[in-house]
Every structure is written in C-alpha cells, then in structure tokens.
Design an enzyme around this catalytic site. Sequence first.
Site, short mmCIF file in Angstrom:
data_model
loop_
_atom_site.label_atom_id
_atom_site.label_comp_id
_atom_site.label_asym_id
_atom_site.label_seq_id
_atom_site.Cartn_x
_atom_site.Cartn_y
_atom_site.Cartn_z
N HIS A 31 0.79 -1.24 0.00
CA HIS A 31 0.00 0.00 0.00
C HIS A 31 0.82 1.28 0.00
O HIS A 31 0.26 2.38 -0.14
CB HIS A 31 -0.92 0.02 1.23
N ASP A 48 3.56 9.86 -0.42
CA ASP A 48 2.39 9.07 -0.01
C ASP A 48 2.14 8.03 -1.09
O ASP A 48 2.17 8.35 -2.28
CB ASP A 48 1.18 10.02 0.08
C1 GDG Z 1 -1.94 4.03 3.55
C2 GDG Z 1 -0.96 4.73 2.58
C3 GDG Z 1 -2.69 4.61 0.80
C4 GDG Z 1 -8.51 9.54 8.28
N1 GDG Z 1 -8.87 10.33 9.29
C5 GDG Z 1 -10.06 9.91 9.71
C6 GDG Z 1 -10.45 8.84 8.91
N2 GDG Z 1 -9.48 8.63 8.06
C7 GDG Z 1 -9.51 7.59 7.02
C8 GDG Z 1 -9.70 8.26 5.69
C9 GDG Z 1 -9.04 7.26 4.73
C10 GDG Z 1 -7.97 6.59 5.60
O1 GDG Z 1 -8.29 6.88 6.97
C11 GDG Z 1 -6.58 7.16 5.35
O2 GDG Z 1 -6.09 6.69 4.13
P1 GDG Z 1 -4.94 7.45 3.32
O3 GDG Z 1 -4.81 6.78 2.02
O4 GDG Z 1 -5.28 8.88 3.19
O5 GDG Z 1 -3.60 7.37 4.19
P2 GDG Z 1 -2.83 6.23 5.08
O6 GDG Z 1 -3.54 6.03 6.36
O7 GDG Z 1 -1.42 6.70 5.23
O8 GDG Z 1 -2.90 4.90 4.20
C12 GDG Z 1 -1.72 5.53 1.55
C13 GDG Z 1 -3.54 3.79 1.77
O9 GDG Z 1 -2.73 3.11 2.73
C14 GDG Z 1 -4.41 2.77 1.05
O10 GDG Z 1 -3.64 1.88 0.31
O11 GDG Z 1 -3.55 5.43 0.02
O12 GDG Z 1 -0.83 6.12 0.63
O13 GDG Z 1 -0.05 5.58 3.32
O14 GDG Z 1 -9.96 6.31 4.28
O15 GDG Z 1 -11.06 8.46 5.51
N3 GDG Z 1 -11.62 8.21 9.05
C15 GDG Z 1 -12.44 8.64 10.04
N4 GDG Z 1 -12.11 9.68 10.87
C16 GDG Z 1 -10.94 10.34 10.75
O16 GDG Z 1 -10.66 11.28 11.51
N5 GDG Z 1 -13.62 8.04 10.19
#
Ligand code: GDG
Length: 485
Positions: free
Chosen positions: A172, A381
């Site tokens: 990921h 990222d």
């Molecule tokens: C890794 C990789 C890749 C965030 N804050 C809240 C919340 N979230 C949820 C978001 C989103 C998820 O968490 C975060 O996903 P991201 O992709 O933005 O980032 P990482 O956590 O670093 O994820 C990344 C991912 O894996 C998938 O392969 O895209 O590059 O680093 O879904 O909505 N959800 C809630 N409250 C929050 O305050 N409910």
Amino acid sequence: MSKKQAAKIVMVSNRGSYNLQATPEGIKPVPAISGLVSAVEPFLREKGGVWVAWGGREAPQENSQGLRLAVPIDNAAYTFHEVPLTAGEINLYYHGFTNSALWPLCHYFLERCHYDAREWSTYARVNAKFAGAVLEEAAVGDIIWVNDYHLALVPAHLRHCQPQLKQFFFWHIPFPHHDLLATLPWAPHILRGLLGTDVLGFHLQAYVDNFLQAAARLLGARVDFEENIVYWEQRRIHVGAWPMGIDYRAFQRQAVEPSTRARAQELREQIGVERLALSVERLDYTKGILERLLAWERLLEEAPEWRGRVALVQIAVPSRTAVPAYRRLKEEVEAAVGRINGRFSDGSYRPVHYFWLGLPRQELVAYYLAADVMMVTPLRDGLNLVAKEYVASRCDNTGVLVLSRFAGASQELKGAVLVNPYDIDGMAMIFNTALGMGRAEQEKRLRLLQERVRRHDVHWWMNCFHQTMAAKKGEADDVSGSAGS
Ligand code: GDG
C-alpha cells in the site's frame, strides 16, 4: 462457521477490521477505521471468509492463543482470527522494524531509518506467526490476500509450507528505488519474501518498475520488464499497478444526508470565515503537516488581505504514538500552530483550528463538505484516499483539491492543483490561487476529478483483483527455464 470448506478469501493484514478491547464484560471487537477496511470489509461481509490480523492488544506470552470470532457480532458473516503479539513483539516488530525502518525507507526518509538486527529478527518471527495463523485457516483452492509492508515475508512462508495456495499481495505504500532499498541490510530477504506470492500489486506503475529493478539487481532474478513478470523458483510472479479506489457512492450518500449538510453548515458558522481550508491525516511526518503550516504562515505574511478571512482546519489523527519520531512531530506541529495563531489571531478570529483526534465518518464528511479547499500535501504518499474522499463528497460540484505531486494519487487526479510541498513559498502561492479560484474553474476541475474517482472506485479495484486472480488460476503453475533463483 466451519473451517476448511469451500473456496474462500483469507485476508491478512497487520491491523484488521476490528480492534479487540478488554471491557468488564469481556473482550469486545471494536470496528477499526482504515482505507483497507472500507475497501474489502463489505466484500467479506457478502461472501464470507476469514480476516487474519493482530487485534491491537498485548498478549501475555509469546505462545498465547489468539481469539477466533464470528463477526459482526450481531450478524456473523466472516471470521476474525487474531494473531496475538506480546509487548516485546509489538515494540520490536511494529514500532521498530515496520515503523522505524521500512516506513521511512519506503517514503525516502533515509536519515530517519533505524536498522536494528533484533528488530529485524522479531519482524521475521512475527511474519512466521502470521503465516502459521493463515495455514490454520486456509485450504487449497482458497485465495490468500496479504497486505502491506508489515508482512513481506508471509508469502514465502506460505509458499514453502503450502505451495498450492493461490496468493495475492498488495503493497500500500511507495516501493523505493533499488539504490535506496539496498541500504537495508535485509533487502534481499524482503524481496524473496514477497516473491512467494503469485500476484503482487502496487498503486502505481512507478512502484512496479522499482520493484522489478530491485528484483533484477538485488536478487539477480530474471525479469520481463514489458510484461511485468518476475521468474523466480520455477514460478512466474505477475506484478501490476492497481490504484485503490474508494466507495464513491457511499461518500456521496453520506454527503447528501440532510444531517451531514446541516452539520457542515454549523461548522462553517462556528469558524466564521469566508474561505475554509481543510487537511485530514494521521499525524505522520510523511504527510507534510509542518511544511503546510509553514506555507500557511507564509501566505498570511505575504497576502495580508486574507487575514481574518481564511482559516485552516487541521485534523491530525493520533498515530504510532509510541514511536519517538511521532511524539516529537506532535510537539513541533503544535508549536507551529501556537505560533501562527499567536501571530495572526484577532478577536474571535483564529487562522488555524487544530484537532488531535479521529472523527466519526459522518463528521469527517461534514468537514469535507464545509471545506472550500482541501489541502493534501504529503512529502510522499503511496496513494492517498483522503483526496478521493473529498472529491466524492463534493455534491454541490465546487471545491478545490490542492495535491502534492509526491502523492501517488496525483498520477490519477487530473484536475487537482499540484504543489511541491518542499517549496514553502511556492506552496503559499498555490494556496493563494486555490482560495481565490472562481466557481466556473472549480466546477470544471471537479467534474474531471469526480469522473475519475467514480469510475475507478473500490468495486473497480476489487474487480481488477478478481480478474487477475482468475487469469492466474487458469495458467500453468510451473515455468521451466527460470533463472536467478
Ligand atoms: C496508507 C498509505 C494509501 C482519516 N482520518 C479519519 C479517517 N481517516 C480515514 C480516511 C481514509 C484513511 O483513513 C486514510 O487513508 P490514506 O490513504 O489517506 O492514508 P494512510 O492512512 O497513510 O494509508 C496511503 C492507503 O494506505 C491505502 O492503500 O492510500 O498512501 O499511506 O480512508 O477516511 N476516518 C475517520 N475519521 C478520521 O478522523 N472516520
């Protein structure tokens, strides 16, 4: 739920769909929030299967038994199989090798990498433990889907113990250039571990290319760069780029709910500015929070006309708080917020509204709806799902997405305003442009963005996986004449 019956999916990840919490009434599974959970949990709910993961709690001893639960509790659909980890294992495997070696390495923060032989050996041992848990659940014909850098050695373990299992691995985060990967003393082990799988997925072709180069140069594997295939131990491993999608319709549905809209309106009134910017992410140095705050400060210095009229809501979700680098970052971010607010607050006006918490999904969507500008400016990222979620939630067709060129999602999301987060002055200028962007331009860009996020949603992503695995099942297992193994 009986074991070893018809073909099923065995999902494997460090954290799973539930965290197990001790309560006076006993252990309670609490739903976990992550992009992976939102993507694949509905599928397991529909089709059944098993999720093998650490439950997020400390086991008393190394050989403690993990729980095996039918979940969701009120409407059992699949099995959650806990891999128990002791405090020592959590420290050395999770805080140590995964978060202090592999994570900074894959995000190009070489100076933050900490390589430690004890952490590595615990990582290897914990990976064997995960593989053991999978083998308790899996039967030939099942599909094993392993996720992420925490579990790179699991595929080779499974291949060794049960060569017939069909395996898929999704990585990921970014996969680094082989020159960088080569700094890790155990890089060849990581590569060999991954090559136990049948199919290896990344978000971007650039990560695929890096992996193929690493397999060729650091292992001497024979690689077909045209077809994205590695030949290894008489097998053919398919490597592919499938950028993860989100549940577009679910975000839209949430965004048009009257209660979500009312909450968005309330948030805007509370903050009381003309233009609202938003950032949401785990508090992680890869996400570029400090650099963004510096650019926000620069904007307020250089463009005083915005003072009193714009505010940034920064939601920093607590993450890896046991790792010293994350604790230091929190202090630095909070010092920067304090300084900026100290310099530019006026009466009830505050230029930065900072929250160190995770929000419920509906509240998150209300923030997406309230924000005129979404600032997603990581230093690096793998993809970034928050950017896609903002796009999906903008049901009134306005809003500006400012996106780092070092987020994997920038390859897909044409229509975003791209920034270089290392260039503080440049970022301040882009913030200025984004905050002042007219409605027609916003709509034009958002249409492009929504089209992409809607078409390449989570169902598209799951479908890619199914098709690839189906094709793989149909092909001969052994390849003769392979080299380099
Ligand atoms: C890794 C990789 C890749 C965030 N804050 C809240 C919340 N979230 C949820 C978001 C989103 C998820 O968490 C975060 O996903 P991201 O992709 O933005 O980032 P990482 O956590 O670093 O994820 C990344 C991912 O894996 C998938 O392969 O895209 O590059 O680093 O879904 O909505 N959800 C809630 N409250 C929050 O305050 N409910």
